[in-house]
Design a protein around this motif. Structure first.
Motif, PDB file in Angstrom:
ATOM      1  N   MET A   6     -54.520 -46.770 -14.508  1.00 19.90           N
ATOM      2  CA  MET A   6     -53.240 -46.722 -14.635  1.00 19.90           C
ATOM      3  C   MET A   6     -52.844 -45.212 -14.929  1.00 19.90           C
ATOM      4  N   VAL A   7     -52.115 -44.824 -14.212  1.00 16.05           N
ATOM      5  CA  VAL A   7     -51.647 -43.240 -14.190  1.00 16.05           C
ATOM      6  C   VAL A   7     -50.690 -43.256 -15.420  1.00 16.05           C
ATOM      7  N   THR A   8     -51.081 -42.179 -16.197  1.00 14.51           N
ATOM      8  CA  THR A   8     -49.791 -41.883 -17.147  1.00 14.51           C
ATOM      9  C   THR A   8     -49.260 -40.465 -16.956  1.00 14.51           C
ATOM     10  N   CYS A   9     -48.092 -40.570 -16.491  1.00 12.35           N
ATOM     11  CA  CYS A   9     -47.516 -39.203 -16.357  1.00 12.35           C
ATOM     12  C   CYS A   9     -45.742 -39.212 -16.766  1.00 12.35           C
ATOM     13  N   ALA A  10     -45.188 -38.044 -16.899  1.00  9.38           N
ATOM     14  CA  ALA A  10     -43.692 -38.012 -17.037  1.00  9.38           C
ATOM     15  C   ALA A  10     -43.207 -38.586 -15.563  1.00  9.38           C
ATOM     16  N   ASN A  11     -42.134 -39.337 -15.699  1.00  7.08           N
ATOM     17  CA  ASN A  11     -41.184 -39.952 -14.957  1.00  7.08           C
ATOM     18  C   ASN A  11     -39.984 -39.347 -14.930  1.00  7.08           C
ATOM     19  N   ALA A  12     -39.414 -38.512 -14.103  1.00  3.93           N
ATOM     20  CA  ALA A  12     -37.746 -38.297 -13.992  1.00  3.93           C
ATOM     21  C   ALA A  12     -37.175 -39.477 -13.379  1.00  3.93           C
ATOM     22  N   TYR A  13     -35.985 -39.904 -14.246  1.00  9.74           N
ATOM     23  CA  TYR A  13     -35.046 -40.882 -13.659  1.00  9.74           C
ATOM     24  C   TYR A  13     -33.782 -40.391 -13.934  1.00  9.74           C
ATOM     25  N   PHE A  14     -33.000 -40.381 -12.725  1.00  8.95           N
ATOM     26  CA  PHE A  14     -31.587 -40.099 -12.818  1.00  8.95           C
ATOM     27  C   PHE A  14     -30.760 -41.276 -12.725  1.00  8.95           C
ATOM     28  N   ALA A  15     -29.606 -41.726 -13.547  1.00  5.95           N
ATOM     29  CA  ALA A  15     -28.792 -42.925 -13.489  1.00  5.95           C
ATOM     30  C   ALA A  15     -28.198 -42.684 -12.430  1.00  5.95           C
ATOM     31  N   THR A  16     -27.594 -41.630 -11.947  1.00  8.74           N
ATOM     32  CA  THR A  16     -26.840 -41.451 -10.650  1.00  8.74           C
ATOM     33  C   THR A  16     -27.549 -40.309  -9.962  1.00  8.74           C
ATOM     34  N   LYS A  17     -27.572 -40.537  -8.607  1.00  8.99           N
ATOM     35  CA  LYS A  17     -28.147 -39.286  -8.036  1.00  8.99           C
ATOM     36  C   LYS A  17     -27.248 -38.803  -6.968  1.00  8.99           C
ATOM     37  N   VAL A  18     -26.016 -39.608  -6.776  1.00 10.87           N
ATOM     38  CA  VAL A  18     -24.949 -39.039  -5.857  1.00 10.87           C
ATOM     39  C   VAL A  18     -23.524 -39.087  -6.647  1.00 10.87           C
ATOM     40  N   LEU A  19     -22.915 -38.066  -6.742  1.00 10.83           N
ATOM     41  CA  LEU A  19     -21.596 -37.962  -7.439  1.00 10.83           C
ATOM     42  C   LEU A  19     -20.594 -37.954  -6.390  1.00 10.83           C
ATOM     43  N   LYS A  20     -19.678 -38.831  -6.294  1.00 11.73           N
ATOM     44  CA  LYS A  20     -18.551 -38.776  -5.480  1.00 11.73           C
ATOM     45  C   LYS A  20     -17.298 -38.272  -6.177  1.00 11.73           C
ATOM     46  N   ILE A  21     -16.781 -37.222  -5.927  1.00 11.45           N
ATOM     47  CA  ILE A  21     -15.373 -36.379  -6.691  1.00 11.45           C
ATOM     48  C   ILE A  21     -14.301 -36.565  -5.706  1.00 11.45           C
ATOM     49  N   ASP A  22     -13.235 -37.096  -5.912  1.00  7.04           N
ATOM     50  CA  ASP A  22     -12.065 -37.208  -4.897  1.00  7.04           C
ATOM     51  C   ASP A  22     -12.084 -35.821  -4.497  1.00  7.04           C
ATOM     52  N   THR A  23     -11.234 -34.996  -5.471  1.00  5.23           N
ATOM     53  CA  THR A  23     -11.007 -33.748  -4.951  1.00  5.23           C
ATOM     54  C   THR A  23     -11.301 -32.667  -6.137  1.00  5.23           C
ATOM     55  N   ILE A  24     -11.369 -31.532  -5.823  1.00  3.58           N
ATOM     56  CA  ILE A  24     -11.605 -30.397  -6.956  1.00  3.58           C
ATOM     57  C   ILE A  24     -10.826 -29.237  -6.182  1.00  3.58           C
ATOM     58  N   PRO A  25     -10.478 -28.326  -7.251  1.00  2.62           N
ATOM     59  CA  PRO A  25      -9.755 -27.273  -6.709  1.00  2.62           C
ATOM     60  C   PRO A  25     -10.450 -26.119  -6.348  1.00  2.62           C
ATOM     61  N   MET A  26      -9.980 -25.399  -5.163  1.00  6.80           N
ATOM     62  CA  MET A  26     -10.603 -24.196  -4.674  1.00  6.80           C
ATOM     63  C   MET A  26     -10.604 -22.903  -5.592  1.00  6.80           C
ATOM     64  N   ALA A  27     -11.436 -22.522  -5.827  1.00  9.31           N
ATOM     65  CA  ALA A  27     -11.560 -21.141  -6.645  1.00  9.31           C
ATOM     66  C   ALA A  27     -11.416 -21.553  -8.161  1.00  9.31           C
ATOM     67  N   LYS A  28     -11.599 -22.482  -8.471  1.00  9.71           N
ATOM     68  CA  LYS A  28     -11.739 -22.819  -9.905  1.00  9.71           C
ATOM     69  C   LYS A  28     -12.883 -23.627 -10.234  1.00  9.71           C
ATOM     70  N   LYS A  29     -13.508 -23.313 -11.509  1.00 10.22           N
ATOM     71  CA  LYS A  29     -14.654 -24.049 -11.654  1.00 10.22           C
ATOM     72  C   LYS A  29     -14.506 -25.287 -12.240  1.00 10.22           C
ATOM     73  N   THR A  30     -15.559 -26.281 -11.417  1.00 12.48           N
ATOM     74  CA  THR A  30     -15.539 -27.699 -11.977  1.00 12.48           C
ATOM     75  C   THR A  30     -16.857 -28.018 -12.294  1.00 12.48           C
TER      76      THR A  30
END
Length: 104
Positions: free
Chosen positions: A1-25
């Motif tokens: 058995m390999v025992t190591c750390a495992n990175a799990y992301f619940a979401t790997k792709v985020l889809k955002i409808d719109t974001i404003p230009m030149a403003k931090k999101t």
């Protein structure tokens, strides 16, 4: 058995409808260590200078989690697809995260 750390992301792709230009999101990805050793995030790299990723906690105990925070400051209008690569000591490293949005 390999025992190591495992990175799990619940979401790997985020889809955002719109974001404003030149403003931090800000968007966030939850990162879980589902492995048996401490997960150490070594580096997080974006494919665009308008996208700045960072990890709130870089050493994550087994069963614990952290947040990968990404700030996007787009300079051009239109559809975007930003790729973030997370490098760690996990068996499944690197992990690729994607942000899709339309800049208006």
């Amino acid at each position: 058995m390999v025992t190591c750390a495992n990175a799990y992301f619940a979401t790997k792709v985020l889809k955002i409808d719109t974001i404003p230009m030149a403003k931090k999101t800000e968007v966030r990805f939850m990162l879980y260590n589902t492995g048996h050793r401490i997960l150490t995030v070594n580096d997080i790299v974006s494919d665009c200078q308008c996208t700045k990723p960072e990890c709130e906690i870089r050493d994550i105990l087994p069963g614990d989690s952290s947040t990968v925070k990404v700030n996007i400051l787009p300079t051009l209008a239109g559809p975007i697809m930003q790729k973030i690569t997370v490098y760690s000591n996990a068996c499944n490293s690197p992990e690729i995260l994607i942000i899709r949005a339309v800049v208006i």
